[in-house]
Design an enzyme around this catalytic site. Sequence first.
Site, PDB file in Angstrom:
ATOM      1  N   HIS A  79       0.879  -1.183   0.000  1.00  0.00           N
ATOM      2  CA  HIS A  79       0.000   0.000   0.000  1.00  0.00           C
ATOM      3  C   HIS A  79       0.917   1.234   0.000  1.00  0.00           C
ATOM      4  O   HIS A  79       1.743   1.387  -0.903  1.00  0.00           O
ATOM      5  CB  HIS A  79      -0.913  -0.100   1.228  1.00  0.00           C
ATOM      6  CG  HIS A  79      -2.059   0.866   1.278  1.00  0.00           C
ATOM      7  ND1 HIS A  79      -2.427   1.673   0.231  1.00  0.00           N
ATOM      8  CD2 HIS A  79      -2.935   1.156   2.286  1.00  0.00           C
ATOM      9  CE1 HIS A  79      -3.474   2.408   0.583  1.00  0.00           C
ATOM     10  NE2 HIS A  79      -3.800   2.120   1.833  1.00  0.00           N
ATOM     11  N   ASP A  97       2.820   5.518  -6.535  1.00  0.00           N
ATOM     12  CA  ASP A  97       4.055   5.396  -5.764  1.00  0.00           C
ATOM     13  C   ASP A  97       5.305   5.273  -6.625  1.00  0.00           C
ATOM     14  O   ASP A  97       6.423   5.317  -6.112  1.00  0.00           O
ATOM     15  CB  ASP A  97       3.969   4.170  -4.839  1.00  0.00           C
ATOM     16  CG  ASP A  97       2.936   4.370  -3.746  1.00  0.00           C
ATOM     17  OD1 ASP A  97       2.934   5.456  -3.154  1.00  0.00           O
ATOM     18  OD2 ASP A  97       2.124   3.460  -3.502  1.00  0.00           O
ATOM     19  N   HIS A 101      -2.200  -2.146  -9.849  1.00  0.00           N
ATOM     20  CA  HIS A 101      -3.199  -1.556  -8.959  1.00  0.00           C
ATOM     21  C   HIS A 101      -4.453  -2.407  -9.004  1.00  0.00           C
ATOM     22  O   HIS A 101      -4.809  -2.934 -10.051  1.00  0.00           O
ATOM     23  CB  HIS A 101      -3.538  -0.119  -9.398  1.00  0.00           C
ATOM     24  CG  HIS A 101      -4.148   0.677  -8.303  1.00  0.00           C
ATOM     25  ND1 HIS A 101      -5.483   0.633  -8.025  1.00  0.00           N
ATOM     26  CD2 HIS A 101      -3.583   1.514  -7.406  1.00  0.00           C
ATOM     27  CE1 HIS A 101      -5.724   1.420  -6.996  1.00  0.00           C
ATOM     28  NE2 HIS A 101      -4.598   1.961  -6.592  1.00  0.00           N
TER      29      HIS A 101
HETATM   30  N1  CMC Z   1       5.015  -6.765 -10.301  1.00  0.00           N
HETATM   31  C1  CMC Z   1       4.888  -7.971 -10.899  1.00  0.00           C
HETATM   32  N2  CMC Z   1       3.730  -8.641 -11.075  1.00  0.00           N
HETATM   33  C2  CMC Z   1       2.636  -8.058 -10.588  1.00  0.00           C
HETATM   34  C3  CMC Z   1       2.664  -6.798  -9.941  1.00  0.00           C
HETATM   35  C4  CMC Z   1       3.922  -6.157  -9.814  1.00  0.00           C
HETATM   36  N3  CMC Z   1       4.024  -4.966  -9.224  1.00  0.00           N
HETATM   37  N4  CMC Z   1       1.412  -6.452  -9.545  1.00  0.00           N
HETATM   38  C5  CMC Z   1       0.613  -7.459  -9.937  1.00  0.00           C
HETATM   39  N5  CMC Z   1       1.354  -8.432 -10.565  1.00  0.00           N
HETATM   40  C6  CMC Z   1       0.857  -9.655 -11.181  1.00  0.00           C
HETATM   41  C7  CMC Z   1       0.451 -10.666 -10.131  1.00  0.00           C
HETATM   42  O1  CMC Z   1       1.538 -11.497  -9.803  1.00  0.00           O
HETATM   43  C8  CMC Z   1      -0.670 -11.396 -10.835  1.00  0.00           C
HETATM   44  O2  CMC Z   1      -0.071 -12.274 -11.783  1.00  0.00           O
HETATM   45  P1  CMC Z   1      -0.754 -13.711 -12.112  1.00  0.00           P
HETATM   46  O3  CMC Z   1      -2.086 -13.361 -12.709  1.00  0.00           O
HETATM   47  O4  CMC Z   1       0.184 -14.384 -13.032  1.00  0.00           O
HETATM   48  O5  CMC Z   1      -0.888 -14.392 -10.789  1.00  0.00           O
HETATM   49  C9  CMC Z   1      -1.369 -10.303 -11.628  1.00  0.00           C
HETATM   50  O6  CMC Z   1      -0.346  -9.316 -11.866  1.00  0.00           O
HETATM   51  C10 CMC Z   1      -2.538  -9.672 -10.911  1.00  0.00           C
HETATM   52  O7  CMC Z   1      -2.069  -9.148  -9.684  1.00  0.00           O
HETATM   53  P2  CMC Z   1      -2.796  -9.266  -8.282  1.00  0.00           P
HETATM   54  O8  CMC Z   1      -1.746  -9.502  -7.228  1.00  0.00           O
HETATM   55  O9  CMC Z   1      -3.925 -10.224  -8.377  1.00  0.00           O
HETATM   56  O10 CMC Z   1      -3.378  -7.811  -8.152  1.00  0.00           O
HETATM   57  P3  CMC Z   1      -3.961  -7.164  -6.838  1.00  0.00           P
HETATM   58  O11 CMC Z   1      -5.066  -6.285  -7.269  1.00  0.00           O
HETATM   59  O12 CMC Z   1      -4.263  -8.176  -5.794  1.00  0.00           O
HETATM   60  O13 CMC Z   1      -2.733  -6.304  -6.274  1.00  0.00           O
HETATM   61  C11 CMC Z   1      -1.232  -4.559  -5.910  1.00  0.00           C
HETATM   62  C12 CMC Z   1      -2.574  -4.948  -6.470  1.00  0.00           C
HETATM   63  C13 CMC Z   1      -1.089  -3.042  -5.945  1.00  0.00           C
HETATM   64  C14 CMC Z   1      -1.110  -4.998  -4.440  1.00  0.00           C
HETATM   65  C15 CMC Z   1      -0.116  -5.235  -6.748  1.00  0.00           C
HETATM   66  O14 CMC Z   1      -0.198  -4.785  -8.077  1.00  0.00           O
HETATM   67  C16 CMC Z   1       1.273  -4.974  -6.187  1.00  0.00           C
HETATM   68  O15 CMC Z   1       1.692  -5.691  -5.278  1.00  0.00           O
HETATM   69  N6  CMC Z   1       2.006  -3.948  -6.701  1.00  0.00           N
HETATM   70  C17 CMC Z   1       3.297  -3.592  -6.167  1.00  0.00           C
HETATM   71  C18 CMC Z   1       3.136  -2.786  -4.880  1.00  0.00           C
HETATM   72  C19 CMC Z   1       2.659  -1.394  -5.160  1.00  0.00           C
HETATM   73  O16 CMC Z   1       3.167  -0.701  -6.035  1.00  0.00           O
HETATM   74  N7  CMC Z   1       1.674  -0.948  -4.366  1.00  0.00           N
HETATM   75  C20 CMC Z   1       1.118   0.416  -4.453  1.00  0.00           C
HETATM   76  C21 CMC Z   1      -0.311   0.396  -4.897  1.00  0.00           C
HETATM   77  S1  CMC Z   1      -0.955   1.992  -5.366  1.00  0.00           S
HETATM   78  C22 CMC Z   1      -0.940   2.998  -4.011  1.00  0.00           C
HETATM   79  C23 CMC Z   1      -1.450   2.438  -2.729  1.00  0.00           C
HETATM   80  O17 CMC Z   1      -2.353   1.609  -2.663  1.00  0.00           O
HETATM   81  O18 CMC Z   1      -0.947   2.865  -1.712  1.00  0.00           O
END
Ligand code: CMC
Length: 439
Positions: free
Chosen positions: A267, A362, A306
């Site tokens: 987050h 971010d 996201h």
């Molecule tokens: N790098 C690599 N792969 C990713 C990433 C990433 N940053 N984000 C998502 N994926 C992949 C994930 O592994 C999954 O792949 P597969 O379908 O093969 O299993 C697919 O994309 C869908 O991802 P998800 O984990 O189901 O998506 P989510 O909605 O649960 O997670 C998230 C959203 C923001 C937690 C995630 O994208 C992430 O961990 N990003 C990196 C951390 C980050 O930048 N967070 C800040 C978010 S924005 C501001 C805030 O909220 O504060």
Amino acid sequence: MDNTVTVIDNRTEKQYTFPVTRGTIRAMDLRKIKVDAEDFGLMSYDPAFTNTASCQSKITFIDGDKGILRYRGYDIADLAEHCTFPQVAYLVIHGELPTPEQEAEWLTAIRIHMGIFENIKKFMEGFRYDAHPMGMLVSTMAALSTFYPESKEVRNHDRQMESIHRMVGKVPIIAAYGYRHSKGLDYIAPEPQLGYAENFMHMLWDRSPLQHLKHPVLARALDVLFILHIDHEQNCSTNAMRSVGSSEADPFLSAAAATAGLAGPLHGGANEAVLKMLDEIGSKENIPEFIKGVKEGHQKLMGFGHRVYKNYDPRAKMIKKTADEVFEITGRNKKIDLAMELERIALTDDYFVSRKLYPNVDYYSGIIYEAMGFEPKMFTVLFAIPRAVGWLAQWQELINDPEQKIARPRQVYVGHEYRKLPDSYARGTGSEERLASAR
Ligand code: CMC
């Protein structure tokens, strides 16, 4: 068009029709679907709330596919370009932009609360010099609850507003004092007549080697960054604010829980993690190897992806723009070139394209913050200061919503059926043997 949905339960061949309102059905309608009178009724299973609306809200609108973000109907780009942080904070809390008189009253109400008790300063002095600023912020936010017991009258409108003014006034002070504490510097009293971001910078940098960072262009850049971070509807920290707030805990305790939610690297902690990632990558030649590691699942590309945006995060676009203004004063932070190359490579790679992974808020914010003199440990605090306004608006909306009750999700129990205690444990309480084993 008939705004209903009809469901056939193949277990019983019974048919049910439910109203559809704004693209949703009431989860409680599902409970009418039963196999027999004894049946509890159907529930939906939604770990991480990926498809569950927990509230009706008038605060923030996001269209994740189109990359749109609006506060109270106004586009984030228009607000960031033409307004100040206190004006947008007023909008988010009150629903309308302030008239000049309302703005003056709002500023006075906040400025009155720009001060903290000596005991809070002493409390903060108890932290170790290397305490993480988010840990200090969470704890001090909770401690404020003990100083303002009247904030527990959560249903009283005047008390709600008093807590809002108080928190908006005090959060930057706590954030600045956390920083000063970690540097072993004395605390600088706020200058409430300064602009909101300007005053924050004053409390951070005054009487320190970073005095020169008290620059009007940088203060305006921070003001814009604050606007971009005010609210983002039902994310992890806001959900914590609402969930804890629903128990009628006071807003300082609820905001402490929300701040804790924000601290995580998935987050608000992602901005700090991006800088760490860029440091680890080091130079452009190492990007392909890093991307390979991401695709093999060894690490994430921090600052990408996201839950809601499946397009470029509009905040990331504006942050990139603000970077140029900041670099004109501070000199270019070389990490931006590395970040832009990493973005370019990622956005031509099928792994990221097919998953609709784009830079989020971010990705670039940490690079600007670093250029502005902030250490990575402070980045999430810079997110928390403006987000406190969003949390408070969401909390007030929750408290005043007659449909809301204490938050209490259901679960699907998948544990053991009834089991008898093993004989060794079933000797009865109070026996000498039990007391001996407890010692
Ligand atoms: N790098 C690599 N792969 C990713 C990433 C990433 N940053 N984000 C998502 N994926 C992949 C994930 O592994 C999954 O792949 P597969 O379908 O093969 O299993 C697919 O994309 C869908 O991802 P998800 O984990 O189901 O998506 P989510 O909605 O649960 O997670 C998230 C959203 C923001 C937690 C995630 O994208 C992430 O961990 N990003 C990196 C951390 C980050 O930048 N967070 C800040 C978010 S924005 C501001 C805030 O909220 O504060």
